[in-house]
Design an enzyme around this catalytic site. Structure first.
Site: not given
Ligand code: UFG
Length: 347
Positions: A59, A164, A192-193, A213, A231, A306, A308
């Site tokens: 933070g 996580y 969610f996001n 993110h 992507i 990516r 997971g």
């Molecule tokens: N993505 C890309 N390129 C990047 C980053 C992300 O293509 O450089 C894609 C990911 O594959 C995903 C989407 O963008 O499909 C969103 O990715 P984020 O990393 O922003 O978020 P996540 O969906 O992985 O995860 C987020 C939170 C988690 C939570 C999850 C639940 O970070 O804590 O949402 O939906 F668990």
């Protein structure tokens, strides 16, 4: 500042004492982080007094207003946390402090079992010792793993696919058991996001190091701070081949916490609630929205999937709507990106 005026209370020094003694005090762990710092401001506007506890490992001290009590400590530091809860006569704990990177949790699970699960165990010990009986947990859609179907309801099987999600699910289960045994009441809010920034609080926005993110990465690319966005996969079984996610505005998330506090304060039954919009947006759509809002080119490179990443994560929010009377209001993709862009362009 930020104290609620109770109905009919006279104004003056004596009245101020009455107001102080009745102010609702909440402990915000992780209150210097992204969602937590927004929450502190939401609480002030709602007349609550927030007390921030944050170890500043992720933070930012400048995200917390100077007049908000700030305790720099680890949530696992039981003596400090218990003393903070007692000294400030805390009514409820809002637990945001957490490690949040899915990939890191796979590579270094001990950080998650220690930083998320063990820390939450210690925090709950402190809460029980101090007689705090209301708890709101920042949980996550990651507890569902790769869902069988969307939109996801809260009783969808919880089978996380990374540490996580495992540690958040274990914390939820601990809360359920403590609630039955010790009368602790809780709401586990499954985000969610989370994205966006509060336009009423220009100093607040998403600032993670490292940033992983999508929304901030895309906007940093628009600003020229990154050459392109990679992507992760365009061969998913989705309309445009990129992953679908349910993006929810941080302001809406904070309103949901407020609704949960109110619900628990009125004796509401403990439980878990999804927080999203019910609508999925693809990665391509997010990039397109950012191009539109910023008016800048945002180069993309298509890379491999990516690990997971489920193809689609979209919430059913019917329970939060019915029970908490909460619904996302500011969470159109355009609004989220516009508010996030305002922060990034300023920062
Ligand atoms: N993505 C890309 N390129 C990047 C980053 C992300 O293509 O450089 C894609 C990911 O594959 C995903 C989407 O963008 O499909 C969103 O990715 P984020 O990393 O922003 O978020 P996540 O969906 O992985 O995860 C987020 C939170 C988690 C939570 C999850 C639940 O970070 O804590 O949402 O939906 F668990």
């Amino acid at each position: 500042m930020g104290r609620a005026r109770r109905g009919g209370a006279p104004v003056g020094a004596r009245a101020r004492f009455v107001l102080c003694s009745h102010a609702v005090r909440d402990l915000v762990t992780g209150g210097a982080g992204y969602v937590g710092s927004h929450m502190v401001c939401t609480l002030r506007r709602a007349g609550h007094e927030g007390v921030v506890l944050d170890d500043l490992s992720g933070g930012h001290r400048d995200a917390v207003p100077g007049d908000v009590p700030f305790v720099q400590a680890d949530v696992a530091d039981r003596p400090r946390v218990t003393a903070t809860l007692r000294d400030h006569r805390i009514a409820a704990v809002l637990h945001f402090a957490s490690r949040i990177q899915v990939g890191e949790s796979v590579a270094a699970p001990r950080l998650y079992y220690k930083g998320n699960l063990a820390a939450s165990i210690a925090l709950l010990e402190s809460a029980l010792d101090a007689g705090v009986d209301r708890f709101v947990l920042s949980s996550t859609a990651a507890i569902y793993g790769a869902p069988k179907s969307v939109p996801i309801e809260e009783d969808h099987p919880a089978v996380p696919v990374n540490p996580y999600g495992e540690t958040k699910l274990a914390t939820e289960r601990m809360l359920a058991a403590y609630s039955r045994a010790y009368g602790l009441r809780y709401a586990a809010l499954r985000y969610f996001n989370a994205a966006g920034a509060d336009p009423a609080e220009p100093h607040l926005g998403e600032r993670h190091t490292p940033e992983t993110h999508l929304v901030p990465l895309v906007l940093e690319t628009a600003l020229g701070a990154r050459p392109h966005v990679t992507i992760f996969g365009d061969d998913y079984p989705t309309p445009d081949g990129t992953c679908l996610r349910d993006y929810v505005h941080v302001v809406d998330l904070c309103e949901a916490h407020l609704a949960a506090l109110q619900y628990l304060g009125q004796g509401g039954e403990s439980g878990a609630f999804n927080l999203g919009t019910g609508q999925g947006h693809s990665v391509n759509e997010v990039v397109e929205a950012a191009r539109h809002v910023s008016g800048r080119p945002i180069p993309v490179v298509y890379g491999p999937r990516r690990d997971g990443d489920p193809p689609a994560l979209v919430a059913s929010c019917a329970r939060a709507e019915r029970v908490l009377h909460w619904k996302a209001k500011r969470s159109s993709l355009a609004q989220i990106v516009e508010d996030a862009w305002a922060f990034h362009a300023r920062a």
